[in-house]
Design an enzyme around this catalytic site. Structure first.
Site, PDB file in Angstrom:
ATOM      1  N   HIS A   1      23.279  78.097  76.180  1.00 23.16           N
ATOM      2  CA  HIS A   1      24.638  78.316  76.683  1.00 23.16           C
ATOM      3  C   HIS A   1      25.319  79.488  75.983  1.00 23.16           C
ATOM      4  O   HIS A   1      25.139  79.728  74.794  1.00 23.16           O
ATOM      5  CB  HIS A   1      25.466  77.039  76.515  1.00 23.16           C
ATOM      6  CG  HIS A   1      25.588  76.581  75.079  1.00 23.16           C
ATOM      7  ND1 HIS A   1      26.526  77.072  74.216  1.00 23.16           N
ATOM      8  CD2 HIS A   1      24.871  75.669  74.382  1.00 23.16           C
ATOM      9  CE1 HIS A   1      26.406  76.477  73.045  1.00 23.16           C
ATOM     10  NE2 HIS A   1      25.396  75.625  73.116  1.00 23.16           N
ATOM     11  N   ASP A   2      26.077  80.237  76.761  1.00 23.24           N
ATOM     12  CA  ASP A   2      26.916  81.338  76.281  1.00 23.24           C
ATOM     13  C   ASP A   2      26.128  82.530  75.749  1.00 23.24           C
ATOM     14  O   ASP A   2      26.704  83.416  75.126  1.00 23.24           O
ATOM     15  CB  ASP A   2      27.898  80.850  75.201  1.00 23.24           C
ATOM     16  CG  ASP A   2      28.749  79.687  75.680  1.00 23.24           C
ATOM     17  OD1 ASP A   2      29.557  79.893  76.602  1.00 23.24           O
ATOM     18  OD2 ASP A   2      28.583  78.566  75.150  1.00 23.24           O
TER      19      ASP A   2
ATOM     20  N   GLY B   1      22.399  78.771  71.525  1.00 26.04           N
ATOM     21  CA  GLY B   1      23.651  79.179  72.148  1.00 26.04           C
ATOM     22  C   GLY B   1      24.298  80.377  71.480  1.00 26.04           C
ATOM     23  O   GLY B   1      24.113  80.639  70.296  1.00 26.04           O
TER      24      GLY B   1
END
Length: 262
Positions: free
Chosen positions: A121-122, A139
């Site tokens: 994520h991100d 992430g």
């Protein structure tokens, strides 16, 4: 008209370009957007608020756009944005973003993700990046253009990796990697410059020699790193490649800098 295999499940709210091909047993969620000539070979799952750019190919059992693997995630409407001309092989996973990371995971164009690679994520990934088999990005990683990851490498969350860097196979990367750097090892260390990659990308002998000279001064053993970097910035102010390294080192960062063993 879109070519959708009869065993595929495509939510009627999904937006598919007419040229998209969806192979057997694939599943596409309601908030998915697929660009021109995207191909899902078979058994592909695309979920979440996910957009896939033109001419991207996705191979069996890839799972794209699932919720982030973050225990703080509470269902926020985060997204995954994948650019054009990407090759996404078997079992690759890419997750959407989180509120703590700007709500978006972004992948550029002309990238290659080999089997079982993971984009957390991100993450923000540039263009022409290669993740070899089982490469794992935690992430919030930032990966610039033309970075190559050897198979089985793993990257700690919030790590930055500069342009044209090379990460050796089975390396565990905990720290930021300078542009043009070459790192290897369990708890990876900086070996030097990615000379093979620089030559392949067409950098001149003069450019490479300038970077080598600056590298030796930055990572020498005399004086503080900050002072050595400042001296290099003054000496090589007109050298674009060296200044890219300098600016990378001087930028705000969440992780320490990956250094040579000495």
């Amino acid at each position: 008209m879109t070519n959708i295999h009869p065993t595929a499940i495509v939510d009627p709210k999904a937006e598919l370009d007419p040229s998209v091909k969806v192979g057997p047993y694939s599943i596409i969620g309601p908030d998915v957007k697929l660009g021109a000539d995207v191909v899902l070979h078979s058994h592909v799952v695309i979920a979440g608020r996910t957009s896939i750019g033109a001419r991207t190919q996705i191979f069996p059992f890839a799972s794209i756009g699932q919720p982030p693997q973050d225990l703080k995630y509470r269902g926020e409407p985060s997204t995954l944005d994948v650019g054009t001309d990407n090759l996404i092989r078997e079992y690759v996973t890419m997750n959407t973003g989180t509120e703590g990371g700007g709500m978006v995971t972004r992948v550029g164009s002309h990238n290659t993700f080999l089997a079982s690679a993971h984009v957390g994520h991100d993450c923000i990934i540039g263009d022409h990046v290669i993740l070899s088999n089982t490469t794992l990005l935690a992430g919030h990683c930032r990966v610039a253009d033309y970075v190559i990851f050897g198979g089985g490498s793993a990257v700690h969350q919030f790590v930055r990796i500069g342009k044209h860097a090379f990460i050796g196979g089975a390396s565990a990367v905990e720290s930021d990697i300078i542009p043009f750097g070459l790192v290897v090892g369990n708890r990876a260390h900086l070996m030097g410059l990615n000379l093979v990659g620089l030559k392949r990308r067409g950098f001149s002998r003069e450019q490479i020699n300038g970077m080598r000279d600056a590298f030796g001064q930055i990572f020498g053993q005399e004086g503080a790193l900050r002072d050595r970097v400042a001296a290099v910035a003054e000496r090589f102010a007109e050298n674009a490649e060296v200044m890219e390294i300098v600016n990378f080192i001087q930028a705000d960062a969440d992780r320490p800098l990956c250094l040579p063993r000495h």
